[in-house]
Design a protein around this motif. Structure first.
Motif, short mmCIF file in Angstrom:
data_model
loop_
_atom_site.label_atom_id
_atom_site.label_comp_id
_atom_site.label_asym_id
_atom_site.label_seq_id
_atom_site.Cartn_x
_atom_site.Cartn_y
_atom_site.Cartn_z
N ILE A 286 -4.30 4.42 10.36
CA ILE A 286 -4.90 5.26 9.31
C ILE A 286 -4.08 6.54 9.10
N ARG A 287 -3.62 6.75 7.88
CA ARG A 287 -2.88 7.96 7.54
C ARG A 287 -3.58 8.65 6.38
N ILE A 288 -3.91 9.92 6.57
CA ILE A 288 -4.68 10.62 5.55
C ILE A 288 -3.84 11.72 4.92
N GLY B 80 -4.05 1.29 4.82
CA GLY B 80 -4.41 2.37 5.72
C GLY B 80 -4.21 3.78 5.21
N ASN B 81 -3.68 3.94 3.99
CA ASN B 81 -3.54 5.28 3.44
C ASN B 81 -4.84 5.73 2.78
N ILE B 82 -5.24 6.96 3.11
CA ILE B 82 -6.45 7.51 2.51
C ILE B 82 -6.10 8.86 1.88
N GLY C 40 0.82 -1.21 0.00
CA GLY C 40 0.00 0.00 0.00
C GLY C 40 0.85 1.26 0.00
N ASP C 41 1.91 1.25 0.80
CA ASP C 41 2.78 2.42 0.88
C ASP C 41 3.45 2.70 -0.46
N HIS D 282 -13.46 0.78 3.67
CA HIS D 282 -12.79 0.17 2.52
C HIS D 282 -11.46 -0.44 2.93
N VAL D 283 -10.74 0.27 3.80
CA VAL D 283 -9.42 -0.22 4.22
C VAL D 283 -9.58 -1.47 5.08
#
Lengths: 338, 362
Positions: free
Chosen positions: B176-178, B194-196, B140-141, B222-223
């Motif tokens: 969670i990181r936005i 966890g990225n939004i 994801g990252d 969604h995550v």
């Protein structure tokens, strides 16, 4: 490895069948539609079995192409079976999978531990693996394919030695790397010389006399002119390469040397290539059987076997051989061996 | 007695021969090179079928190197022993002709289509569940880096929106990181792990913290349910399937990162959207936030769609990836009507007010 030398007593062709040594051509009578029938069933079964039908598919395919190819009205036979090739298929999968597994593990530990030497090692293992597997595939597939090919009951054979081929391949590849690919022409010529030089058709021996320097000139000219002419020269290049391969291949039967000749013109290569391109690209690959038929027709139409091959006196000399590992290995690495 | 051609397996010369089938064996007679009559006996049990065409059939016999016999197919047919009758696929094709080919083609197409549409998606989604979370995060990252490389990140808004998220318990195992990015499309999306990403225009259109809470609740849904990972797996598995069919295996390995952009275009199925809505509603309820925020969020999106429709613009990106249906709006509305624990959120309101200032339209 035991060769079969029992049938070496000299045969005297003075009986009811006179020698038949005029120049001749192969003929190919396959039809795209029939090959398509084989193809479509192959694809269906390959998909249904998640790929495991592949060896049987390949056997069916080759059997058809061989049986539609004839010399002096007698057809060639491919004796290989899906069962034999399935064993090779499994071995080939394990070999390639094993290599990737080892490389994957090493690079996993390399990123985990941050040791640069380990990532270098994984690269070396990958390179080494392929340097080992490619000649293995060439050797194995020549050995298997030729031993399973016959005409009038006389088998083809490959007498090359695996270790020697590996050595040639290894040295050649290193040189090619050191010269940034300039040595490629010599490498390929050397491989042709070795591989073709060890093909037997009964007591008929093949040889290849091409010189690396000539091939280098052809390639250099071909690449440069193709770029300058935006690819148009490609068809002249194809012609020169085919002629280099065919005209330098000789056959030796008893004390006669037989030349091969290909007399296709640039326009013929153009027609073959463009036709096949459209047949494959615009049918999402479904036209492949027709492209294969066209290619077979092309080579059988334009290649002539010169004066001297007596098709009535070729003697059986080769041993039986059943290991198909190289056959499938070469497919997986997409080596495109004939 | 029938004419045949006999090859002795030792020399490539065909001998004109006479073939006579008997019970249990065949007799082959021919004159050799010295005009002597040779008689060969083949035991039926050791005869092997070679290639055959409608005209000629080949039979082989004995140990390698085999002798072989070429016979007229029609004449040989009635005399063939049971064990050399052909039952292979090629003969099935020969027997069924054009009809067989058409049948096989239809089967193949049907199979390919059904695998592509019905079998691969659930299989891929199932296998997405098995991916370890650490690896999912790593993937994801990497995807996130690629995706946001072309955008300007609004650092100030990003800091504040993360503060906002800290105030809400999303009940998730993911960190969670936005990120808030500058753009002119109304959009937001979640990356595996966890990225939004929230685009500024969507923030500009909001006027209440409950709406933002609903959006974040939805994306976290969604995550948590690994929706984008599932969709990614689905896309990849289809790509791999097509590659396998066209035997182009090289492409597969490089697909993953090169196709990072497809995340924008990953169409969530309606079921996945509803699942994320459900998570959003639960998150709001658990945090005593007014679920009306969810309905309002949908209204905002719907209104944007209509406005842009009137202007002849394309559907906002958010809706093309998150299909909005009347039933979703209805579900959110009836949930909000039944909610009893909604409280005023002074903390969120304060943070939201600060956030609004950072994304004011110039």
């Amino acid at each position: 490895m035991s060769e079969f030398y029992t049938y070496t007593t000299t045969y005297t062709p003075e009986g009811n069948n006179p020698p038949n040594t005029q120049p001749k051509k192969l003929s190919f009578t396959g039809e795209g539609s029939k090959l398509f029938g084989i193809y479509i069933v192959n694809m269906l079964l390959t998909v249904v079995t998640l790929g495991f039908y592949y060896p049987w598919a390949k056997a069916a395919n080759l059997r058809y192409l061989y049986q539609e190819t004839a010399l002096d009205n007698d057809h060639f036979t491919f004796h290989g079976t899906g069962k034999e090739m399935f064993r090779g298929f499994i071995k080939a999968i394990l070999l390639i999978f094993g290599l990737y597994l080892v490389v994957g593990l090493i690079s996993y530990f390399a990123t985990k531990t941050g040791i640069v030497l380990l990532s270098l090692l994984s690269f070396l293992v990958l390179m080494g693996g392929f340097m080992y597997l490619i000649p293995l595939a060439i050797h194995g597939s020549m050995k298997y394919r030729l031993s399973r090919s016959s005409w009038r009951g006389i088998h083809f054979g490959y007498r090359g030695d695996r270790a020697t081929l590996m050595k040639e391949f290894f040295i050649g590849t290193i040189l090619a790397m050191l010269t940034l690919g300039l040595y490629n022409s010599w490498l390929i010529t050397t491989l042709y010389r070795y591989v073709i030089g060890h093909i037997r058709f009964g007591n008929v021996a093949f040889s290849f006399e091409g010189k690396g320097a000539d091939f280098f000139v052809i390639n250099l000219k071909g690449v440069i002119l193709s770029i300058i002419t935006l690819g148009i020269y490609m068809f002249w290049y194809m012609k020169e390469r085919a002629e280099f391969l065919v005209h330098n291949t000789k056959m030796q039967q008893d004390d006669r040397t037989i030349d091969l000749h290909i007399d296709a013109q640039v326009a013929d290569y153009f027609a073959l290539f463009i036709g096949n391109f459209f047949l494959v690209a615009f049918t999402l690959g479904l036209g492949t059987p027709w492209a294969i038929v066209r290619t077979m027709e092309f080579y059988t139409r334009y290649i002539t076997i010169g004066e001297g091959l007596d098709t009535n006196s070729i003697r059986q000399t080769e041993a039986d051989y059943r290991d198909a590992t190289g056959e499938d290995l070469s497919d997986m690495m997409d080596l495109g061996i004939v | 007695m029938t004419n045949a051609t006999y090859f002795n397996g030792q020399v490539s010369k065909g001998f004109e021969a006479q073939w006579t089938p008997h019970n249990g064996y065949w007799i082959i007679q021919y004159y050799d090179d010295f005009y002597e009559l040779q008689t060969i006996r083949w035991e039926i049990s050791d005869i092997m079928a070679g290639d055959s065409t409608p005209q000629k059939s080949t039979f082989r016999y004995g140990e390698f190197p085999h002798q072989s016999l070429l016979l007229d197919t029609q004449i040989a047919a009635p005399h063939l022993p049971e064990h050399i009758q052909n039952h292979t696929v090629d003969s099935w094709i020969q027997n069924n002709g054009l009809r067989g080919v058409l049948m096989a083609t239809a089967c193949l197409v049907g199979l390919v289509v059904s695998v592509y549409w019905f079998i691969l998606p659930p299989l891929a989604e199932r296998s997405a569940q098995f991916m370890p979370m650490t690896y999912e995060k790593q993937l994801g990252d990497e995807l996130f880096e690629k995706l946001t490389a072309d955008y300007t990140i609004n650092e100030e808004a990003t800091t504040i929106i993360n503060e906002f998220a800290q105030e809400i318990d999303f009940n998730t195992d993911y960190d969670i990181r936005i990120k808030v990015v500058e753009s002119d499309v109304v959009n937001a999306f979640a990356v595996p792990g966890g990225n939004i990403v929230v685009f500024t225009p969507l923030l500009q259109k909001m006027d209440r913290p409950e709406q933002l809470a609903a959006l974040l609740g939805h994306e976290v849904g969604h995550v948590t349910h690994r929706h984008s990972l599932k969709s990614l797996f689905r896309t990849l598995s289809r790509y791999m399937f097509v590659s396998l069919l066209t035997s182009d295996l090289n492409g597969v390995s490089t697909t993953l990162l090169d196709n990072a952009n497809t995340l924008f275009n990953l169409q969530y199925s309606r079921e996945l959207e509803e699942e994320a809505d459900q998570t959003a509603l639960e998150t709001l309820a658990d945090n005593h936030i007014d679920q009306e925020g969810c309905t309002e969020l949908f209204q905002i999106l719907k209104k944007t769609t209509e406005e842009e429709d009137d202007l002849g613009l394309e559907m906002p990106a958010f809706l093309s990836t998150h299909p909005l249906t009347d039933s979703r709006i209805e579900t959110a509305r009836s949930a909000a009507l039944q909610q009893t624990n909604a409280e005023k959120q002074p903390n969120l309101e304060a943070i939201f007010a600060r956030l609004q200032k950072t994304v004011v339209e110039e």
